[in-house]
Design a protein around this motif. Structure first.
Motif, short mmCIF file in Angstrom:
data_model
loop_
_atom_site.label_atom_id
_atom_site.label_comp_id
_atom_site.label_asym_id
_atom_site.label_seq_id
_atom_site.Cartn_x
_atom_site.Cartn_y
_atom_site.Cartn_z
N UNK A 61 93.27 9.71 70.55
CA UNK A 61 93.39 9.20 69.18
C UNK A 61 94.55 9.88 68.45
N UNK A 62 94.97 9.31 67.33
CA UNK A 62 96.09 9.91 66.59
C UNK A 62 95.71 11.32 66.15
N UNK A 63 96.71 12.19 66.08
CA UNK A 63 96.46 13.59 65.67
C UNK A 63 95.88 13.62 64.26
N UNK A 64 96.31 12.66 63.44
CA UNK A 64 95.79 12.64 62.06
C UNK A 64 94.29 12.39 62.07
N UNK A 65 93.84 11.40 62.87
CA UNK A 65 92.41 11.08 62.85
C UNK A 65 91.58 12.18 63.53
N UNK A 66 92.22 12.91 64.47
CA UNK A 66 91.48 14.01 65.11
C UNK A 66 91.11 15.10 64.12
N UNK A 67 91.88 15.21 63.03
CA UNK A 67 91.57 16.25 62.03
C UNK A 67 90.39 15.86 61.16
N UNK A 68 89.95 14.61 61.29
CA UNK A 68 88.94 14.10 60.35
C UNK A 68 87.56 14.07 61.00
N UNK A 69 86.62 14.91 60.50
CA UNK A 69 85.29 14.92 61.12
C UNK A 69 84.47 13.69 60.72
N UNK A 70 83.45 13.38 61.52
CA UNK A 70 82.49 12.31 61.18
C UNK A 70 81.73 12.76 59.94
N UNK A 71 81.41 11.83 59.06
CA UNK A 71 80.75 12.19 57.80
C UNK A 71 79.43 12.93 58.03
N UNK A 72 79.30 14.12 57.40
CA UNK A 72 78.08 14.94 57.51
C UNK A 72 76.87 14.23 56.94
N UNK A 73 77.10 13.41 55.91
CA UNK A 73 75.98 12.67 55.29
C UNK A 73 75.39 11.71 56.32
N UNK A 74 76.29 11.08 57.07
CA UNK A 74 75.83 10.13 58.09
C UNK A 74 75.12 10.85 59.23
#
Ligand code: PLP
Length: 389
Positions: A4-17
């Motif tokens: 996946x893009x490096x940008x999206x790799x920095x983004x965790x799955x939502x903790x609320x979810x």
């Protein structure tokens, strides 16, 4: 294999979810769970709005609208901003968007360049820094401290300005703290923005959910209309999260830049949902009086039980749908506490660290379930906390 893009790799799955999924697994095994993790009012949309949307659908209003959104809706929103928010606005200073989330994204993509920095008051709505990263820019947290009642210290803001700072994001009433920015803080923000030549994105999507205090729009302060991008939405104030209708109001040149992002990402918000939203801005408060009264009652239920849960402290909420108590005295991480409360009390709440580093040691309680469930859930919450002491 491509990754996946490096940008999206920095983004965790939502903790609320994450907590929502754990709750669903317990429910599948037959356990009753009271949901207080998701930030959406549980009320139906007011009938006047639903009726208008039904009529639009029946009348065949089913095609693309202008990329700026429907003119009639832009007109009534300009009228509302002029009348209610003390921000004299023309219809072509407004663009209709699919909710506030997309409005924020359009503003970031339209105004911030790759590598530029965006200051974000924090704790904050989780999507802000994620959208900044998606746009190739850099989010910079500015802490709002619990010991200062989540009030802004101008020093904390000034310390983080660099020659790359382009924008500041503020949110009042605030998700997750439930606090609001009063005139004194807004004046500090306005002076700071003018002195440092910074744009301010003011997310006002909980504007109508406020208890006894006055909502103040940053754009109404002297010299601020030209550097404020006001974001708002029908989602929370009119219980319309599924409709996906929000707006941006800003200078005409900013709107004509932002519209290009909308043109290429989503074309326009849903046509009949836009038509249905018109009464929200012509009839406004009258449609939601009962909902706001009920939310106020629920806020009081939450604080009643928190006052009886030892080791839990909170800043008095003034608006939005949330209370954000500190659980630091209980010596657990936010995530462990949420797991414990889910198991022990059958209550799902959101871990504070999802709302930024400053949120570790806190949990967000959303009073978005039915009032009798809330009462039961908060009683269970209190009992479970008191077992820890
Ligand atoms: C502060 C804040 N801004 C924006 C949004 C997104 O709202 P919308 O449904 O209008 O996209 C939320 C939703 O929780 C929020 O809490």
């Amino acid at each position: 294999m491509k990754i996946p893009s490096k940008r999206m790799e920095q983004i965790p799955f939502s903790g609320i979810r994450v907590i929502f999924e754990k709750a669903r697994k317990l429910e599948a095994k037959g356990r009753k769970i009271i949901h207080m993790e998701i930030g959406r009012p549980d009320f139906n949309t007011p009938e006047g709005i639903r009726k208008k949307a039904r009529e639009a659908l029946e009348d065949g209003f089913v095609h693309y609208t202008s990329n700026f959104g429907m003119d009639e809706l832009r007109e009534v929103i300009a009228g509302k901003l002029t009348r209610e928010n003390n921000v004299p606005t023309e219809y072509d200073e407004v663009i209709i968007t699919p909710g506030a989330s997309m409005a924020i994204a359009l503003a970031i993509f339209g105004l911030v360049d790759i590598g530029e920095e965006v200051l974000i008051l924090s704790p904050r709505y989780p999507a802000y820094p994620k959208q900044v990263i998606m746009a190739g820019a850099v989010p910079v947290s500015v802490p709002l401290k619990f010991e200062d009642d989540f009030k802004l210290s101008i020093d904390d803001l000034e310390k983080r300005v660099t020659d790359k700072t382009k924008m500041l994001i503020i949110n009042t009433p605030n998700n997750p703290t439930g606090t609001i920015l009063g005139m004194e803080e807004l004046e500090k923000i306005a002076n700071f923005a003018k002195e440092n030549d910074i744009l301010v994105l003011a997310d006002e999507c909980y504007e109508k959910i406020i208890y006894g205090k006055e909502h103040i729009s940053l754009a109404s302060l002297p010299g601020m209309k030209e550097r404020t991008i006001t974001v708002n939405s029908t989602s929370k104030s009119f219980s319309m999260t599924g409709w996906r209708v929000g707006f941006i109001s800003a200078r005409k040149d900013i709107i004509s830049n932002i519209v290009k992002v909308q043109q290429n990402l989503t074309i326009c918000p849903t046509s009949f949902a836009q038509a249905g939203s018109i009464p929200a801005y012509t009839e406004g408060d009258g449609l939601i009086k009962d909902m706001i009264e009920e939310l106020k009652k629920r806020k009081e239920i939450v604080t009643y039980y928190l006052d009886r849960a030892s080791g839990v402290d909170y800043v008095k909420p003034e608006g939005a749908l949330y209370v954000f108590p500190s659980i630091k005295k209980l010596g657990m991480t936010s995530a462990d506490f949420c797991d414990y409360i889910l198991e022990e009390a059958g209550v799902a709440v959101a871990a504070g660290n999802d709302f930024g580093d400053q949120g570790e040691g806190f949990v967000r309680i959303a009073y978005t379930c039915a009032t009798d469930e809330l009462e039961e859930g908060m009683n269970n919450f209190k009992e479970a906390v008191n077992k820890l002491n």
